[in-house]
Design a protein around this motif. Structure first.
Motif, short mmCIF file in Angstrom:
data_model
loop_
_atom_site.label_atom_id
_atom_site.label_comp_id
_atom_site.label_asym_id
_atom_site.label_seq_id
_atom_site.Cartn_x
_atom_site.Cartn_y
_atom_site.Cartn_z
N THR A 225 0.85 -1.19 0.00
CA THR A 225 0.00 0.00 0.00
C THR A 225 0.88 1.24 0.00
O THR A 225 1.76 1.37 0.85
N ASP A 226 0.64 2.12 -0.93
CA ASP A 226 1.37 3.38 -1.03
C ASP A 226 2.87 3.13 -0.98
O ASP A 226 3.45 2.56 -1.89
N ASN A 227 3.55 3.51 0.12
CA ASN A 227 5.00 3.37 0.19
C ASN A 227 5.44 2.36 1.24
O ASN A 227 6.51 2.48 1.83
N GLN A 251 7.51 3.27 -4.16
CA GLN A 251 6.11 2.93 -4.45
C GLN A 251 6.05 1.49 -4.94
O GLN A 251 6.08 1.23 -6.14
N THR A 479 -5.27 4.47 -5.65
CA THR A 479 -4.04 5.26 -5.53
C THR A 479 -3.00 4.56 -4.67
O THR A 479 -1.80 4.67 -4.91
N TYR A 480 -3.44 3.80 -3.67
CA TYR A 480 -2.52 3.24 -2.69
C TYR A 480 -2.41 1.72 -2.71
O TYR A 480 -1.34 1.17 -2.55
#
Length: 488
Positions: A225-227, A251, A479-480
């Motif tokens: 998820t995300d970073n 990412q 997005t994530y």
């Protein structure tokens, strides 16, 4: 409350609390941990003392808040670092005082009641330093061996939130963890001046035959998820986190693993890199860089090779787990290679080509020879993930296209049943909306959905096909939420 090595690896969960922790103090030579917390349900603030492994918890001070209090009354835990006469100090805003707890006598008392508007404090030898929001944010010193008259050191500062005195002499002493990490494989926690306890990182448990060693939890679901990377237990009762938070890794868009060495791999499609790291957060290494667009990765756990697809160079490549011996094994008649998976025991590699002109699923041997199209259909253009069931010879995939009602499906990849296609579950607003990544494990399919419950992870028992269970939600949507992979 967590602990880790100074580099952030080896994260251990010390205590799981229902309250909100506001401050921490540790006394390693004594093996003691002190913290302040706020319990919302009964509206109390407390200061608690425990051993550094989280055992033998006791409350040393309690403040019952009234319903009009909006900010914390207990602030700025500090200690004098005196191992003979150990004292813990804090601000008691409700009483307008600075208070102390003496470890030797187990007593609480107010040092001064002239402490209104105190914002931060620290202790050093026989003195207390504190700041006040009045007098232009003045900093004062209080000598505990004198008449307790405060002396102004300076003012005209900006708002002060924390104070600390730097002196290496305050960090003296030893404990059982001082020599060879107390004999522990992972983290050593002092619990008294002469005793210690070995503790294991999140995702590991203590070896029942040797308490100094740690064994990994065998099976977990890893997701990106995300970073950061995270991991879930497969325990149907809890699905608790069993991977220490792995953050600041770019990412991550695709995940792989090598269970025999407890290695995780991830690709960052945005900057063209592939990384590896031990499950406990150690030995983070850059495997490959300056790649064009590594879309999906998979690890051959027998030969210990790493495969990936690249949708800009339109090839499939392989290298050793350390990034050496890189080689293109599939090229030509590829337009947008995307999802990839592997069956090392059979020596087979599977991938999707999502080019709109001829979307297809292919397989080959692990050296790229023997290419065969096992399925070609326009539906393939919206497949973002595939997963192999080695035992039953099924290839599972999910359909990302929101306009396609098909959610989860599978296809036979073994002759003579190639092209036997089966829809497992259709989409619907109450269970599957826009699945992104899929993984198969022991009769269940797990998938991430970027739209359902604002980004979720769910699974389906293939025997019933009715009981969909969502184990994570609110993960951030498209997005994530990225890849998921079963680590076994």
């Amino acid at each position: 409350i967590y602990a880790s090595r100074l580099d952030g690896t080896g994260v251990v969960r010390i205590l799981s609390l229902s309250s909100i922790v506001k401050g921490l103090v540790v006394l390693p030579p004594l093996g003691l941990l002190v913290w302040q917390d706020l319990a919302i349900e009964n509206n109390t603030e407390t200061i608690k003392l425990a051993r550094m492994d989280g055992t033998s918890v006791q409350t040393i001070f309690t403040h019952q808040r009234n319903n009009t209090e909006e900010t914390a009354n207990i602030k700025s835990l500090a200690t004098n670092f005196d191992l003979v006469d150990t004292r813990i100090f804090w601000i008691n805003s409700a009483a307008g005082s600075i208070s102390e707890y003496r470890l030797n006598t187990e007593t609480v008392s107010a040092i001064t009641t002239n402490a209104r508007n105190v914002s931060a404090l620290c202790a050093y030898k026989n003195m207390i330093y504190y700041s006040k929001t009045e007098d232009n944010n003045g900093i004062y010193v209080l000598d505990l061996d004198s008449d307790l008259t405060p002396t102004l050191l300076r003012n005209n500062t900006q708002n002060i939130f924390s104070l600390q005195v730097y002196d290496p002499d305050t960090q003296q002493g030893e404990n059982r963890c001082s020599t060879k990490n107390g004999g522990c494989q992972q983290l050593c926690m002092p619990v008294s001046p002469v005793k210690s306890r070995c503790m294991c990182s999140i995702g590991y448990h203590v070896n029942k035959f040797n308490t100094s060693e740690c064994e990994p939890i065998a099976d977990l679901l890893i997701y990106a998820t995300d970073n950061k990377l995270q991991g879930l237990s497969l325990d149907s009762q809890s699905h608790s986190n069993v991977l220490a938070p792995v953050s600041n890794i770019g990412q991550p868009t695709s995940i792989g693993y090598l269970a025999s060495e407890q290695l995780l791999f991830w690709a960052d499609n945005g900057i063209g890199t592939i990384w590896s790291m031990k499950r406990d957060g150690t030995e983070r290494n850059l495997v490959l860089q300056e790649l064009e667009s590594p879309v999906s990765i998979v690890v051959d756990w027998i030969a210990e090779n790493l495969y990936w697809t690249d949708d800009k160079t339109d090839v499939i490549e392989v290298c050793k787990k350390d990034g050496s011996s890189r080689k293109v094994i599939v090229s030509g008649s590829l337009s947008r290679p995307s999802a990839i998976d592997i069956s090392p025991k059979e020596g087979l590699l599977f991938w999707t080509d999502i080019d709109l002109s001829q979307p297809k699923i292919e397989k080959s041997f692990l050296d790229g020879s023997g290419r065969v199209i096992i399925y070609s259909d326009k539906r393939v253009s919206s497949i973002t993930s595939i997963s192999v069931d080695i035992e039953s010879r099924w290839l599972y995939f999910c359909n990302f296209d929101p306009n396609n009602s098909e959610g989860l499906a599978r296809i036979r990849y073994e002759e003579p049943n190639t092209n036997v296609y089966e829809t497992i579950h259709k989409k619907g607003p109450d269970f599957i909306i826009q699945p992104y990544s899929i993984t198969y494990y022991q009769g269940k399919v797990w998938w991430s959905d970027v739209k359902y419950k604002d980004g979720s992870i769910s699974y389906l028992d293939l025997d019933s096909r009715q009981d969909i269970r969502t184990v994570k939600q609110n993960l951030g949507g498209v997005t994530y939420l990225k890849d998921i992979k079963m680590f076994s």
